[in-house]
Design a protein around this motif. Structure first.
Motif, PDB file in Angstrom:
ATOM      1  N   SER A 199      10.071  -4.293 -14.280  1.00 29.41           N
ATOM      2  CA  SER A 199       8.690  -4.709 -14.534  1.00 29.41           C
ATOM      3  C   SER A 199       7.858  -4.667 -13.262  1.00 29.41           C
ATOM      4  N   LEU A 200       7.969  -3.585 -12.555  1.00 29.55           N
ATOM      5  CA  LEU A 200       7.306  -3.464 -11.263  1.00 29.55           C
ATOM      6  C   LEU A 200       5.788  -3.475 -11.396  1.00 29.55           C
ATOM      7  N   LYS A 201       5.145  -4.083 -10.410  1.00 37.06           N
ATOM      8  CA  LYS A 201       3.703  -4.212 -10.354  1.00 37.06           C
ATOM      9  C   LYS A 201       3.179  -3.531  -9.095  1.00 37.06           C
ATOM     10  N   PRO A 202       1.915  -3.119  -9.089  1.00 38.28           N
ATOM     11  CA  PRO A 202       1.346  -2.518  -7.881  1.00 38.28           C
ATOM     12  C   PRO A 202       1.480  -3.406  -6.650  1.00 38.28           C
ATOM     13  N   GLU A 203       1.414  -4.713  -6.826  1.00 38.20           N
ATOM     14  CA  GLU A 203       1.543  -5.626  -5.702  1.00 38.20           C
ATOM     15  C   GLU A 203       2.955  -5.695  -5.130  1.00 38.20           C
ATOM     16  N   ASP A 204       3.914  -5.048  -5.783  1.00 32.63           N
ATOM     17  CA  ASP A 204       5.266  -4.943  -5.244  1.00 32.63           C
ATOM     18  C   ASP A 204       5.375  -3.831  -4.204  1.00 32.63           C
ATOM     19  N   THR A 205       4.337  -3.035  -4.071  1.00 28.91           N
ATOM     20  CA  THR A 205       4.339  -1.930  -3.117  1.00 28.91           C
ATOM     21  C   THR A 205       4.521  -2.451  -1.700  1.00 28.91           C
ATOM     22  N   ALA A 206       5.540  -1.955  -1.012  1.00 29.59           N
ATOM     23  CA  ALA A 206       5.859  -2.410   0.339  1.00 29.59           C
ATOM     24  C   ALA A 206       7.055  -1.630   0.858  1.00 29.59           C
ATOM     25  N   VAL A 207       7.333  -1.811   2.137  1.00 29.88           N
ATOM     26  CA  VAL A 207       8.600  -1.363   2.699  1.00 29.88           C
ATOM     27  C   VAL A 207       9.600  -2.489   2.501  1.00 29.88           C
ATOM     28  N   TYR A 208      10.729  -2.174   1.915  1.00 27.93           N
ATOM     29  CA  TYR A 208      11.752  -3.171   1.631  1.00 27.93           C
ATOM     30  C   TYR A 208      12.884  -3.074   2.640  1.00 27.93           C
TER      31      TYR A 208
END
Length: 132
Positions: free
Chosen positions: A88-97
């Motif tokens: 259920s990924l959201k645009p706000e999950d965008t990042a370097v992990y």
């Protein structure tokens, strides 16, 4: 003492899923199971943010409120691999992990930590981008 390499990042649409892996290679010292592990993420212009942490044998897990119910972390100590299953990924999950290893010491003991400063080893990071 331990080298960490993340993989599995990429571009996905909102609502999609992605699984990240963190391969650990112990150079010297304790085995992989001797470390508590964690996942963090960092978006451009923002501070590094706690995502989840897991105990040595996976019996205890801590999740940030922002990902609770959507992300699941697990570990395979026989293979020296840490996983992060994201749904259920959201645009706000965008990042370097980033994955990180927390060596047990007199401060942290066996407790799970949320502060990046309490982790001793870090991977290079893998980019996750979620489109609208």
């Amino acid at each position: 003492q331990v080298q960490l390499v993340e993989s599995g990042g990429g571009l996905v649409q909102a609502g999609g899923s992605l699984r990240l892996s963190c391969a650990a290679s112990v150079v010297t010292g304790p085995t992989f199971s001797s470390y508590k592990m964690g996942w963090f993420r960092q978006a451009p212009g923002k501070e590094r943010e706690f995502v989840t942490a897991i105990s040595r044998y996976g019996g205890t897990v801590d999740y940030a409120d922002s990902v609770k119910g959507r992300f699941t972390t697990s570990r395979d100590n026989a293979k020296n691999i840490l996983y992060l299953q994201m749904t259920s990924l959201k645009p706000e999950d965008t990042a370097v992990y980033y994955c990180a290893a927390d060596r047990i010491d007199t401060y942290s003991g066996s407790s799970l930590q949320r502060s990046p400063s309490r982790y001793d080893y870090w991977g290079q990071g893998t980019q996750v981008t979620v489109s609208s």
